[in-house]
Design a protein around this motif. Structure first.
Motif, short mmCIF file in Angstrom:
data_model
loop_
_atom_site.label_atom_id
_atom_site.label_comp_id
_atom_site.label_asym_id
_atom_site.label_seq_id
_atom_site.Cartn_x
_atom_site.Cartn_y
_atom_site.Cartn_z
N ARG A 81 9.67 14.35 -9.27
CA ARG A 81 8.36 14.42 -9.94
C ARG A 81 8.32 13.47 -11.13
NH1 ARG A 81 5.10 17.83 -13.30
NH2 ARG A 81 3.05 18.23 -12.34
N ALA A 82 9.52 13.16 -11.67
CA ALA A 82 9.59 12.20 -12.76
C ALA A 82 9.16 10.80 -12.34
CB ALA A 82 11.02 12.14 -13.31
N ALA A 83 9.02 10.58 -11.02
CA ALA A 83 8.55 9.28 -10.53
C ALA A 83 7.03 9.17 -10.54
CB ALA A 83 9.06 9.04 -9.12
N SER A 84 6.33 10.20 -11.01
CA SER A 84 4.87 10.14 -11.08
C SER A 84 4.42 8.91 -11.84
CB SER A 84 4.34 11.40 -11.77
OG SER A 84 4.64 12.56 -11.03
N GLY A 85 3.51 8.16 -11.21
CA GLY A 85 2.98 6.96 -11.83
C GLY A 85 3.94 5.80 -11.89
N GLN A 91 7.22 -0.13 -1.01
CA GLN A 91 6.83 -1.38 -0.37
C GLN A 91 5.98 -1.04 0.86
OE1 GLN A 91 9.51 -3.76 2.19
NE2 GLN A 91 9.35 -5.34 0.62
N VAL A 92 4.81 -1.66 0.94
CA VAL A 92 3.93 -1.51 2.09
C VAL A 92 3.48 -2.90 2.51
CG1 VAL A 92 1.80 -0.50 3.01
CG2 VAL A 92 3.11 0.73 1.27
N ALA A 93 3.64 -3.22 3.78
CA ALA A 93 3.24 -4.52 4.32
C ALA A 93 3.83 -5.67 3.50
CB ALA A 93 1.72 -4.63 4.36
N GLY A 94 5.08 -5.50 3.09
CA GLY A 94 5.79 -6.56 2.38
C GLY A 94 5.45 -6.69 0.92
N ARG A 95 4.60 -5.82 0.38
CA ARG A 95 4.21 -5.90 -1.02
C ARG A 95 4.69 -4.67 -1.78
NH1 ARG A 95 -1.83 -7.57 -2.25
NH2 ARG A 95 -0.79 -7.66 -4.28
N ARG A 96 5.00 -4.88 -3.05
CA ARG A 96 5.47 -3.79 -3.91
C ARG A 96 4.26 -3.06 -4.53
NH1 ARG A 96 10.52 -2.96 -6.74
NH2 ARG A 96 12.15 -3.96 -5.53
N TYR A 97 4.37 -1.74 -4.53
CA TYR A 97 3.40 -0.88 -5.20
C TYR A 97 4.19 0.19 -5.96
CZ TYR A 97 0.19 -3.02 -1.82
OH TYR A 97 -0.53 -3.92 -1.07
N HIS A 98 3.47 1.12 -6.56
CA HIS A 98 4.13 2.26 -7.16
C HIS A 98 3.28 3.52 -6.94
CE1 HIS A 98 1.49 0.78 -10.44
NE2 HIS A 98 1.32 2.06 -10.69
N VAL A 99 3.92 4.65 -7.09
CA VAL A 99 3.23 5.92 -6.96
C VAL A 99 2.10 5.97 -7.98
CG1 VAL A 99 3.46 8.42 -7.25
CG2 VAL A 99 5.28 7.13 -6.10
N ALA A 100 0.90 6.34 -7.51
CA ALA A 100 -0.26 6.44 -8.39
C ALA A 100 -0.52 7.91 -8.68
CB ALA A 100 -1.49 5.80 -7.74
N GLY A 101 -0.46 8.31 -9.93
CA GLY A 101 -0.65 9.71 -10.28
C GLY A 101 0.60 10.53 -10.03
N ARG A 102 0.41 11.83 -10.01
CA ARG A 102 1.55 12.73 -9.93
C ARG A 102 2.10 12.84 -8.52
NH1 ARG A 102 -0.67 17.64 -13.77
NH2 ARG A 102 -0.29 16.59 -15.77
N VAL A 103 3.42 12.99 -8.46
CA VAL A 103 4.09 13.31 -7.20
C VAL A 103 3.75 14.76 -6.85
CG1 VAL A 103 6.33 13.65 -6.08
CG2 VAL A 103 5.97 11.69 -7.61
N CYS A 104 3.29 15.00 -5.63
CA CYS A 104 2.98 16.34 -5.16
C CYS A 104 4.14 16.89 -4.34
CB CYS A 104 1.70 16.31 -4.32
SG CYS A 104 0.30 15.53 -5.15
N MET A 105 4.00 18.12 -3.88
CA MET A 105 5.10 18.74 -3.14
C MET A 105 5.42 17.99 -1.86
SD MET A 105 5.57 22.66 -1.74
CE MET A 105 5.67 23.35 -3.39
#
Length: 407
Positions: free
Chosen positions: A312-316, A321-335
């Motif tokens: 859950r500390a990874a929230s935000g 990686q999706v389709a070769g591009r880097r992203y990050h978790v948006a908002g809170r990690v859910c269960m």
């Protein structure tokens, strides 16, 4: 349980799960070879506790043995019993020495002796219970005396060592115990310039001298885990006990990354997107609305959450990686899921496409170390917390090659 033995219902359950952890058994065997080369005068005990650091107990143990490990180590007695039984079920498999070290008074130590396990003892009560188990089974117990050289955790402190040696000596004289090892654990080996390591080596030497003076002559002396194996040759003695490095992760990311050490990360965690959808600028995301879209965009739902071990500390912050591009978790990690803002240019991404949470980084994907960094933790935690409902699929060398396993 391997797919070949699981039955159709279990297979259907794995196929229905949208996430999967791929484990490269060849990488594990390779990493053990690297560790053997780092400690050429010592035998290697591959530590496979905590379900092989989340990679799977039996497949990783077999791969480590294929790489040249001759010992296996696990913390809990239950793990050791499962390991011995699982290895014995494979005809013609090697029969390694297995050390287990963490148990409380009243543990069924007779099962350990019947399974031909090595046991650790840090206090006289442990020797007494091992002695009773040996008398009940008619087997001589192989015991490793653990000494506290400065970790302040397990092991006998110097002022308590005399009592431990007296108990062990009496049991050895009675023929119920053979003291085959003396060991300790380093506290700061990942900090290569920390003087605590040299102090612990000196304390270990003093303890070894006291063991010999008590008339006990161990076969193996062991002190080094992964960091000691890789960075402190003076800690190798007769046996090294690498753990995290077996799985291709560095024990000291501030000193050297996995690639610099010649290690290959063995786990890759993927999930298929469960949903994609357009969202206008200003759309609030996940619990608490701690994040909002800043432009018209597309969102993806990744079906992994904290019940699967995603911190859950990874929230935000957790990288993907999706389709070769880097992203990050948006908002809170859910269960069970996380949201990723895919950006306005990603309309072609669809449900069913793959999101990579971590891998070896060779294709630009995040690594377990990347996740550890954004969560303020260590890579050990990232891989060991991976939940049991995420199927493991094994690739590379080893008897489980190409088969899936649900822990």
């Amino acid at each position: 349980m391997a797919a070949a033995d699981a039955g159709p219902d279990a297979d259907d359950g794995r196929a229905a799960h949208p996430a999967r952890a791929f484990v490269d058994l060849g990488a594990i065997a390779h990493n053990v070879q690297v560790l053997r080369a780092a400690a050429p005068t010592a035998a290697v005990m591959a530590v496979v506790k905590a379900d092989g650091y989340g990679h799977g107990l039996l497949p990783t143990a077999r791969a480590a043995l294929a790489g040249g490990a001759t010992w296996l180590g696990v913390a809990q007695l239950a793990e050791a019993l499962t390991l011995r039984a699982g290895l014995a079920a494979q005809p013609g498999a090697p029969r390694p020495r297995i050390l287990t070290w963490l148990y409380a008074p009243g543990a069924p130590l007779h099962l350990a002796l019947e399974a031909d396990l090595d046991l650790s003892a840090s206090a006289p009560w442990a020797v007494a219970e091992i002695d009773r188990a040996a008398r009940a089974t008619g087997r001589t117990a192989r015991v490793h005396l653990k000494v506290d050289t400065g970790m302040g955790r397990g092991g006998a402190r110097p002022e308590a060592l005399a009592d431990l040696l007296a108990a062990a000596g009496a049991a050895a004289a009675a023929g119920t115990v053979e003291v085959v090892g003396v060991w300790s654990h380093l506290a700061c080996a990942d900090e290569v310039d920390n003087p605590a390591t040299a102090a612990q080596v000196a304390a270990f030497g003093e303890a070894l001298a006291r063991v010999e003076a008590a008339g006990l002559h161990p076969q193996v002396r062991h002190l080094a885990a992964s960091a000691g194996t890789l960075f402190h040759p003076g800690t190798h003695f007769d046996l090294v006990r690498p753990g995290i490095a077996v799985y291709g992760l560095t024990p000291a990311p501030d000193v050297a990354d996995a690639a610099a050490l010649g290690l290959r990360p063995a786990m890759r965690l993927e999930a298929r997107l469960a949903l994609t959808k357009p969202a206008p600028a200003g759309t609030p995301l996940s619990y608490g609305h701690t994040a909002r879209t800043t432009t018209d965009t597309h969102l993806g739902v990744v079906p992994l959450g904290y019940a699967d071990g995603v911190p859950r500390a990874a929230s935000g912050a957790g990288p993907l990686q999706v389709a070769g591009r880097r992203y990050h978790v948006a908002g809170r990690v859910c269960m069970d899921q996380v949201v990723v803002d895919l950006g306005p240019e990603s309309a072609a991404v669809r449900a069913g496409d793959t999101a990579v949470l971590f891998g070896d980084g060779a294709a630009g994907e995040p690594t377990a170390e990347d996740w550890a960094r954004v969560c303020g933790t260590i890579s050990y935690e990232i891989v060991t917390r991976l939940g049991a409902r995420v199927p493991r699929e094994y690739r590379g060398a080893g008897p489980d090659d190409g088969r899936a396993e649900q822990p």
